[in-house]
Design a protein around this motif. Sequence first.
Motif, PDB file in Angstrom:
ATOM      1  N   GLN A 473      42.184  30.209  35.804  1.00 54.44           N
ATOM      2  CA  GLN A 473      41.284  29.945  36.919  1.00 54.44           C
ATOM      3  C   GLN A 473      41.125  31.217  37.754  1.00 54.44           C
ATOM      4  N   VAL A 474      39.903  31.442  38.241  1.00 51.74           N
ATOM      5  CA  VAL A 474      39.706  32.576  39.150  1.00 51.74           C
ATOM      6  C   VAL A 474      40.283  32.146  40.500  1.00 51.74           C
ATOM      7  N   SER A 475      41.369  32.811  40.926  1.00 49.53           N
ATOM      8  CA  SER A 475      41.947  32.403  42.211  1.00 49.53           C
ATOM      9  C   SER A 475      41.371  33.257  43.342  1.00 49.53           C
ATOM     10  N   GLU A 476      40.783  34.407  43.011  1.00 44.17           N
ATOM     11  CA  GLU A 476      40.178  35.244  44.050  1.00 44.17           C
ATOM     12  C   GLU A 476      39.112  36.121  43.396  1.00 44.17           C
ATOM     13  N   ALA A 477      37.976  36.276  44.047  1.00 41.52           N
ATOM     14  CA  ALA A 477      36.928  37.189  43.560  1.00 41.52           C
ATOM     15  C   ALA A 477      36.449  37.986  44.766  1.00 41.52           C
ATOM     16  N   ALA A 491      47.082  30.685  36.040  1.00 46.68           N
ATOM     17  CA  ALA A 491      47.085  29.415  35.298  1.00 46.68           C
ATOM     18  C   ALA A 491      46.755  28.303  36.282  1.00 46.68           C
ATOM     19  N   PRO A 492      45.926  27.311  35.881  1.00 43.40           N
ATOM     20  CA  PRO A 492      45.565  26.244  36.819  1.00 43.40           C
ATOM     21  C   PRO A 492      46.790  25.511  37.366  1.00 43.40           C
ATOM     22  N   ASP A 493      47.864  25.409  36.569  1.00 40.75           N
ATOM     23  CA  ASP A 493      49.059  24.720  37.073  1.00 40.75           C
ATOM     24  C   ASP A 493      50.074  25.718  37.653  1.00 40.75           C
ATOM     25  N   GLY A 494      49.650  26.958  37.850  1.00 40.01           N
ATOM     26  CA  GLY A 494      50.520  27.951  38.495  1.00 40.01           C
ATOM     27  C   GLY A 494      51.617  28.490  37.588  1.00 40.01           C
ATOM     28  N   GLN A 553      33.427  32.886  40.065  1.00 39.63           N
ATOM     29  CA  GLN A 553      33.740  32.793  41.496  1.00 39.63           C
ATOM     30  C   GLN A 553      35.102  32.124  41.647  1.00 39.63           C
ATOM     31  N   ALA A 554      35.663  32.176  42.850  1.00 37.74           N
ATOM     32  CA  ALA A 554      36.949  31.508  43.070  1.00 37.74           C
ATOM     33  C   ALA A 554      36.826  30.049  42.638  1.00 37.74           C
ATOM     34  N   GLY A 555      37.767  29.579  41.831  1.00 35.78           N
ATOM     35  CA  GLY A 555      37.746  28.190  41.359  1.00 35.78           C
ATOM     36  C   GLY A 555      37.190  28.048  39.950  1.00 35.78           C
ATOM     37  N   THR A 556      36.400  29.019  39.470  1.00 35.55           N
ATOM     38  CA  THR A 556      35.846  28.939  38.116  1.00 35.55           C
ATOM     39  C   THR A 556      36.984  29.019  37.097  1.00 35.55           C
ATOM     40  N   THR A 557      36.860  28.249  36.001  1.00 37.24           N
ATOM     41  CA  THR A 557      37.841  28.433  34.930  1.00 37.24           C
ATOM     42  C   THR A 557      37.221  29.285  33.832  1.00 37.24           C
ATOM     43  N   LEU A 558      38.066  30.120  33.246  1.00 40.58           N
ATOM     44  CA  LEU A 558      37.608  31.038  32.197  1.00 40.58           C
ATOM     45  C   LEU A 558      38.552  30.913  31.006  1.00 40.58           C
TER      46      LEU A 558
END
Length: 783
Positions: A473-477, A491-494, A553-558
């Motif tokens: 996940q993009v956590s910051e852009a 990672a989405p689950d950290g 963007q922040a929140g996007t998954t890649l």
Amino acid sequence: MAETNTPQHPSGCPYAHPPLSAQTTPTGCPVSQRAADFDPFSDGYQQDPPDYVRWAREREPIFYNPALGYWVITRFDDIKAVFRDNITFSPSIALEKITPTGDEANAVLASYDYGMSRTLVNEDEPAHMPRRRLLMEPFTPPALAHHEPMVRRLAREYVDRFVNDGRADLVDQMLWEVPLTVALHFLGVPEEDMDTLRKYSIAHTVNTWGRPKPEEQVAVAHAVGNFWQFAGKVLAKMRENPEAGGWMPYGIRKQMEQPDVVPDSYLHSMMMAGIVAAHETTANATANALKLLLQHPDTWREICEDPSLIPGAVEECLRHNGSVAAWRRLVTQDTQVGGVDLPAGSKLLIVTSSANHDERHFSDADLFDIRRENSSDHLTFGFGSHQCMGKNLARMEMQIFIEELTRRLPHMRLAEQRFTYVPNTSFRGPEHLWVEWDPAQNPERAQPELLHKAPAPVRIGEPSRHTLHRTLQVSEAKPAAAGITRLRLSAPDGRELPRWTPGSHIDVECGDTGISRQYSLCGDPGDTRHYEIAVLREQEGRGGSEWMHQHAQAGTTLKIRGPRNHFAFDETASRALFVAGGIGITPVSAMARRAKALGIDYELHYSGASRRTMALLEELQALHGDRLKVYAKDEGQRNDLAALLATPQPGAQIYACGPARMIEALEKASAHWPQDALRVEHFVSNVGTLDPAKEHAFEVELKASGMVLPVRADQTLLSALRAANIDMESDCEEGLCGSCEVRVLGGEIDHRDLVLTRAEREAGGKMMSCCSRAKAGRLVVDL
Ligand code: FES
């Protein structure tokens, strides 16, 4: 006595291994107590062979066990060396009974005219290779693709039978019978006598690899005798219709064409061995794989959500917990393995399952990681001239079984149970695998259309690195300079992310566009929760950077693959010159950070159109102070490479990333430096499409497999190897990544990759099989 690697005994034993037993090896060396206690029929070995011999792998990798009369080999390199040389290490004892049968059992076998002779698994040269080549075609990926619908249909039918029960023994209710039926189809045998065959097949395993008690031996002998006679009857039936499909009719036809290569008597043994090999190993391998996957619920969930991860998961299961735990070989002439003298006549138990957990070859080897990039190096299928011919049939079946179960029973879990194994040294899988689930939660009840959903494509052959992706996940852009955005991924689950080294990059998939782009990691390698990349918007590009700027963007998954490093920093360098142009600063910045941390003498030269467009500038200035030289074109500054590199500096390395023009200038300016002083990161290949009109065909000799293959003018070496059923890893297939490297033993190479250094090319010891070719004639490779 302290552990040491210096010879401890005149016979050449290189290991100190106290405490010692009272026994000695045939070479007169004392046997350690642990070696004397080794028992492959014990529960410890049955439950977890690599763990059972961990002590040996670490301290006494080759040892003699007097009770078995075998030398036991446990490390990857030693076992591969044994597989590589099938003359010194004959496979003739591969199927020999490890516990000789008594007179009574022998008499029973004789009463059935039992005459099992050598087959592909255990025959020597010069007979073996011509037969193997002649009988190989039905095992190649194009031929196997025809069987896919049959395997899928069978898997579905069996899941249908228990999907609403809420509990099943997967071994009994699916995994034994389906591979058996597939094996029969593959061989061209009519589907009959399933239960009888199943019983015979187990008996055959115990007869060959197990330790049946004297009273069991007679019953086992009857079952094996019946198996032999059954195989004979079916063969007789098939001879009446040799044009039918399947491997046996194919073998019958080849026997008629070339009776000197495939004698008539050979077919009966081939039939029986084929049933066992194609059936039992796959049944066990799938049971082991499902057990392992269900013991790792996070991984199970991941493959349920993303079936494209299944081929990689299958390969890692084969490595971590394969169904062939060990093989056997006979030493035909005095030799040494791993520094240990092995006289002619020595019997070897090569514990392949231990090799698959050897830290020297697989980093963090006990970790179950379905994205491990070298999983397919495992030795579960063997290596070289006796590598399992049916490996790709097994891979295909395992993928289909796992795909059907993950799709229809994603909520399945292991039931409470103790796993038991048929005691034997080699073939290994749980006798039962109880699973349970809540049928009310079966996805197909809420969505019946799931049943008709097109299945995920099966990969026939070794898994592609392209499937080894993970979702981040993009956590910051945030903007890093004009036209450059800096992304922080987690990672989405950290969860922690795989570690990386400076120079590494990741591949990012740009949504569903089919475009993927490589970005160097530019953050701190010590931060295991984040990856950082900087993305330059390229107006004239192919759309990847444009997509990233619009969507990431922040929140996007890649979906990403890697990290992988084709541009590694040599941490032993005494001095480093880092040269970056524009966005090429990303890998170089991570290297400079590392050089500083290690106390290496370094300079960082960074050029760009203007400071406004140069990413990371502020933090580089803060981190590197005077060691950073900035050249902004709009300020009239230019990095004079000829002046910078005028005097070669012994022991110094130059690391460069930037526009092609800058790299060309660097190559020119460093031409008088020692070979390999300049290391360059390439992201764009100069390997064009293969033009058969301009290429010539050549031959490649596979030394370890004993084959000679033609490589046509319209074909790469990589594709010729794959067509011949040789496992080959690859990734970029453009000469950029190094994953398809082959060791070359002879012949002149026409190098076309961007991976090897000048010195490596001149040495001629390796090549990239996806693009490089022979200059003329023949290449000899270590495969
Ligand atoms: Fe990348 Fe060949 S596959 S260099």
